[in-house]
Design a protein around this motif. Structure first.
Motif, PDB file in Angstrom:
ATOM      1  N   ALA A 175      -3.940  -1.897   7.037  1.00  0.00           N
ATOM      2  CA  ALA A 175      -3.198  -3.142   6.835  1.00  0.00           C
ATOM      3  C   ALA A 175      -2.988  -3.431   5.354  1.00  0.00           C
ATOM      4  O   ALA A 175      -1.972  -3.990   4.945  1.00  0.00           O
ATOM      5  N   ALA A 176      -3.970  -3.007   4.537  1.00  0.00           N
ATOM      6  CA  ALA A 176      -3.873  -3.275   3.101  1.00  0.00           C
ATOM      7  C   ALA A 176      -2.713  -2.519   2.460  1.00  0.00           C
ATOM      8  O   ALA A 176      -2.135  -2.975   1.465  1.00  0.00           O
ATOM      9  N   VAL A 177      -2.352  -1.364   3.033  1.00  0.00           N
ATOM     10  CA  VAL A 177      -1.256  -0.586   2.457  1.00  0.00           C
ATOM     11  C   VAL A 177       0.099  -1.054   2.988  1.00  0.00           C
ATOM     12  O   VAL A 177       1.142  -0.736   2.410  1.00  0.00           O
ATOM     13  N   ALA A 178       0.082  -1.837   4.081  1.00  0.00           N
ATOM     14  CA  ALA A 178       1.334  -2.276   4.700  1.00  0.00           C
ATOM     15  C   ALA A 178       2.262  -3.038   3.746  1.00  0.00           C
ATOM     16  O   ALA A 178       3.469  -2.771   3.721  1.00  0.00           O
ATOM     17  N   PRO A 179       1.761  -3.991   2.933  1.00  0.00           N
ATOM     18  CA  PRO A 179       2.668  -4.686   2.017  1.00  0.00           C
ATOM     19  C   PRO A 179       3.360  -3.733   1.034  1.00  0.00           C
ATOM     20  O   PRO A 179       4.519  -3.949   0.672  1.00  0.00           O
ATOM     21  N   THR A 180       2.648  -2.686   0.616  1.00  0.00           N
ATOM     22  CA  THR A 180       3.255  -1.713  -0.298  1.00  0.00           C
ATOM     23  C   THR A 180       4.365  -0.941   0.413  1.00  0.00           C
ATOM     24  O   THR A 180       5.436  -0.679  -0.160  1.00  0.00           O
ATOM     25  N   VAL A 181       4.120  -0.587   1.690  1.00  0.00           N
ATOM     26  CA  VAL A 181       5.148   0.111   2.467  1.00  0.00           C
ATOM     27  C   VAL A 181       6.371  -0.784   2.644  1.00  0.00           C
ATOM     28  O   VAL A 181       7.519  -0.337   2.506  1.00  0.00           O
ATOM     29  N   VAL A 182       6.142  -2.054   2.951  1.00  0.00           N
ATOM     30  CA  VAL A 182       7.256  -3.000   3.110  1.00  0.00           C
ATOM     31  C   VAL A 182       8.026  -3.140   1.800  1.00  0.00           C
ATOM     32  O   VAL A 182       9.268  -3.161   1.782  1.00  0.00           O
ATOM     33  N   ALA A 183       7.283  -3.209   0.685  1.00  0.00           N
ATOM     34  CA  ALA A 183       7.932  -3.332  -0.624  1.00  0.00           C
ATOM     35  C   ALA A 183       8.769  -2.090  -0.931  1.00  0.00           C
ATOM     36  O   ALA A 183       9.867  -2.187  -1.502  1.00  0.00           O
ATOM     37  N   LEU A 218      -3.532   7.891   6.202  1.00  0.00           N
ATOM     38  CA  LEU A 218      -4.470   8.240   5.132  1.00  0.00           C
ATOM     39  C   LEU A 218      -5.215   7.013   4.623  1.00  0.00           C
ATOM     40  O   LEU A 218      -6.383   7.083   4.239  1.00  0.00           O
ATOM     41  N   ALA A 219      -4.527   5.867   4.625  1.00  0.00           N
ATOM     42  CA  ALA A 219      -5.142   4.640   4.104  1.00  0.00           C
ATOM     43  C   ALA A 219      -6.300   4.174   4.961  1.00  0.00           C
ATOM     44  O   ALA A 219      -7.174   3.434   4.490  1.00  0.00           O
ATOM     45  N   ALA A 220      -6.339   4.581   6.236  1.00  0.00           N
ATOM     46  CA  ALA A 220      -7.417   4.151   7.135  1.00  0.00           C
ATOM     47  C   ALA A 220      -8.750   4.795   6.793  1.00  0.00           C
ATOM     48  O   ALA A 220      -9.806   4.315   7.210  1.00  0.00           O
ATOM     49  N   ALA A 221      -8.725   5.882   6.016  1.00  0.00           N
ATOM     50  CA  ALA A 221      -9.959   6.563   5.625  1.00  0.00           C
ATOM     51  C   ALA A 221     -10.566   5.898   4.403  1.00  0.00           C
ATOM     52  O   ALA A 221      -9.881   5.195   3.650  1.00  0.00           O
ATOM     53  N   PRO A 222     -11.875   6.075   4.183  1.00  0.00           N
ATOM     54  CA  PRO A 222     -12.495   5.539   2.961  1.00  0.00           C
ATOM     55  C   PRO A 222     -11.743   6.008   1.724  1.00  0.00           C
ATOM     56  O   PRO A 222     -11.357   7.170   1.617  1.00  0.00           O
ATOM     57  N   GLY A 233      -8.859   4.939   0.966  1.00  0.00           N
ATOM     58  CA  GLY A 233      -7.441   4.973   1.284  1.00  0.00           C
ATOM     59  C   GLY A 233      -6.575   4.084   0.422  1.00  0.00           C
ATOM     60  O   GLY A 233      -5.346   4.265   0.365  1.00  0.00           O
ATOM     61  N   ASP A 234      -7.177   3.118  -0.261  1.00  0.00           N
ATOM     62  CA  ASP A 234      -6.373   2.231  -1.107  1.00  0.00           C
ATOM     63  C   ASP A 234      -5.707   2.976  -2.258  1.00  0.00           C
ATOM     64  O   ASP A 234      -4.724   2.506  -2.833  1.00  0.00           O
ATOM     65  N   THR A 235      -6.204   4.164  -2.584  1.00  0.00           N
ATOM     66  CA  THR A 235      -5.589   4.927  -3.678  1.00  0.00           C
ATOM     67  C   THR A 235      -4.185   5.397  -3.305  1.00  0.00           C
ATOM     68  O   THR A 235      -3.362   5.621  -4.185  1.00  0.00           O
ATOM     69  N   TYR A 236      -3.923   5.533  -2.006  1.00  0.00           N
ATOM     70  CA  TYR A 236      -2.588   5.969  -1.586  1.00  0.00           C
ATOM     71  C   TYR A 236      -1.557   4.870  -1.829  1.00  0.00           C
ATOM     72  O   TYR A 236      -0.405   5.144  -2.165  1.00  0.00           O
TER      73      TYR A 236
END
Length: 438
Positions: free
Chosen positions: A337-345, A398-402, A404-407
């Motif tokens: 979910a944390a990577v979702a805003p970046t994908v939307v952007a 990939l973001a779901a793994a430990p 993953g925020d680096t992606y």
């Protein structure tokens, strides 16, 4: 922002310190806001029970958050910070989530598996909602904790394997008084613990139950639910009932003593048992020095903890497995979910580029008819969608793994995204959640 838990419980602190740290009513609301108004804290909820005080917070910085919460607890309790800090435990990020789920399942309770903790977490959640100190993160954590607790109880029966504090206390009373079917019991208070005491004593066939409470209506309702003779009295009439009571169970929210030793002097030397489940104590400790009288409070109930832990070891292990699985699932979903805003952007930026290029094409080829322009537009958008589909799906996986925020960071860097764009998407998402019913 990360989840932080700072607290103390029967495992980390003596009962005398838990008494001072205990917080209820208006004081609980004030402490909630005192912590949440800090520059380091974005969200706050407080779980306060008879054997734990825990602050759940969403913080920007670990050290600033720990200092804020510790200082607030010290100020509230009047315990010097140096003394208090020795008994506080701190959990952060993944460990904080694991602790929250373990608490909800009853793994951290004085009596493992007791089910009252779910109601206490629910109360903390609702208070934080009412006081508007909770946001998306704690909303998700506490809601998930409640679901995990219910799942553990349903699938393992740990709530049946582990007795409540009331049950353990009354078992100790049986050792002193013998079977409870002939006792005259006096229950002081009409809250959840008192209700459990009345129900347990009813099942045991007590000769009579007298319920004393400040609010007559609550005591009368408990008396009406009893299957043995029961009646309600006002708290002001408590002293007159003490001489004839064989068993006294007290659990009120009073700030001072409810039962004092001098009230019992000269009332005989027969066997009597007093069970004090309150924080701070309701019953004068000197009562234990009177002839024939035995007293058990939370300190004494600690001695029953090992026995309670020994009940249903398979159930306890099964719950630990559930907690581990649920933590992994939650953290994976949270990272995705944390990577979702970046994908939307990213998709928003791609759409802006497409719109700009189509507008440029229209300016350069004004002779294009509407049908051709529409076909070109659809073709270009399909190409962009197909190019972005695989990497955006993969980055969520990939973001779901430990780690993953680096992606998400890599996406922002590779596509030169405005750092504020994902934050704007996330803020809008949070606003939607906070405005919805829970």
């Amino acid at each position: 922002m990360s989840v932080l838990v700072v607290g103390l419980s029967h495992r980390s602190a003596p009962v005398s310190m838990l008494e001072r740290a205990s917080v209820t009513g208006d004081d609980l609301t004030k402490l909630l806001h005192a912590i949440n108004d800090s520059a380091y804290v974005a969200e706050t909820a407080i779980v306060s029970t008879c054997n734990r005080v825990e602050v759940y917070a969403v913080v920007e910085k670990f050290h600033g958050g720990v200092s804020t919460v510790s200082e607030a607890l010290s100020l509230h309790s009047g315990i010097p910070l140096d003394d208090l800090s020795r008994h506080l435990y701190v959990h952060y990020e993944d460990r904080a989530i694991q602790h929250a789920f373990s608490v909800a399942c009853g793994l951290e309770s004085m009596v493992v598996g007791e089910g009252q903790i779910l109601g206490q977490i629910r109360q903390a959640f609702r208070l934080a909602q009412d006081e508007q100190t909770i946001g998306r993160t704690l909303h998700d954590v506490l809601q998930r904790a409640l679901r995990v607790g219910k799942r553990a109880h349903h699938e393992t029966g740990i709530d049946q394997a582990g007795a409540s504090l009331v049950s353990v206390g009354l078992q100790i009373a049986t050792e002193h008084l013998g079977p409870l079917n002939e006792v005259r019991a006096l229950v002081v208070g009409a809250g959840a613990m008192s209700g459990l005491a009345v129900a347990t004593l009813s099942r045991a066939g007590a000769r009579e139950i007298v319920i004393a409470n400040r609010t007559a209506g609550k005591a009368e309702r408990l008396a009406a639910e009893s299957t043995v003779p029961a009646r309600a009295i006002e708290l002001a009439d408590l002293e007159a009932e003490l001489p004839t009571a064989d068993l006294v169970v007290s659990c009120t929210g009073a700030t001072g003593l409810v039962v004092r030793a001098e009230q019992l002097e000269g009332t005989g030397d027969r066997r009597r048992f007093f069970l004090d489940l309150a924080l701070p104590h309701d019953i004068d400790r000197a009562v234990a020095g009177l002839p024939g009288v035995a007293l058990a409070g939370l300190d004494e109930l600690r001695t029953a903890e090992e026995a309670a832990h020994a009940i249903g070891p398979e159930a306890v292990e099964a719950v630990r497995t559930i907690v581990c699985d649920e933590v992994a699932t939650y953290l994976g979903a949270a990272r995705a979910a944390a990577v979702a805003p970046t994908v939307v952007a990213l998709r928003s930026k791609a759409a802006e580029v497409v719109d700009a290029e189509l507008a440029r094409l229209t300016g350069r080829l004004p002779e294009l008819d509407d049908k051709a322009r529409k076909e070109i537009s659809q073709t270009v958008r399909r190409v962009v969608d197909k190019l972005l589909h695989a990497p955006t799906v993969r980055v969520k996986e990939l973001a779901a793994a430990p780690g993953g925020d680096t992606y998400a960071d890599a996406l922002r860097e590779l596509f030169d995204l405005d750092p504020k764009a994902p934050e704007a998407v996330q803020r809008a998402d949070i606003a939607d959640i906070e405005g919805s019913d829970t």
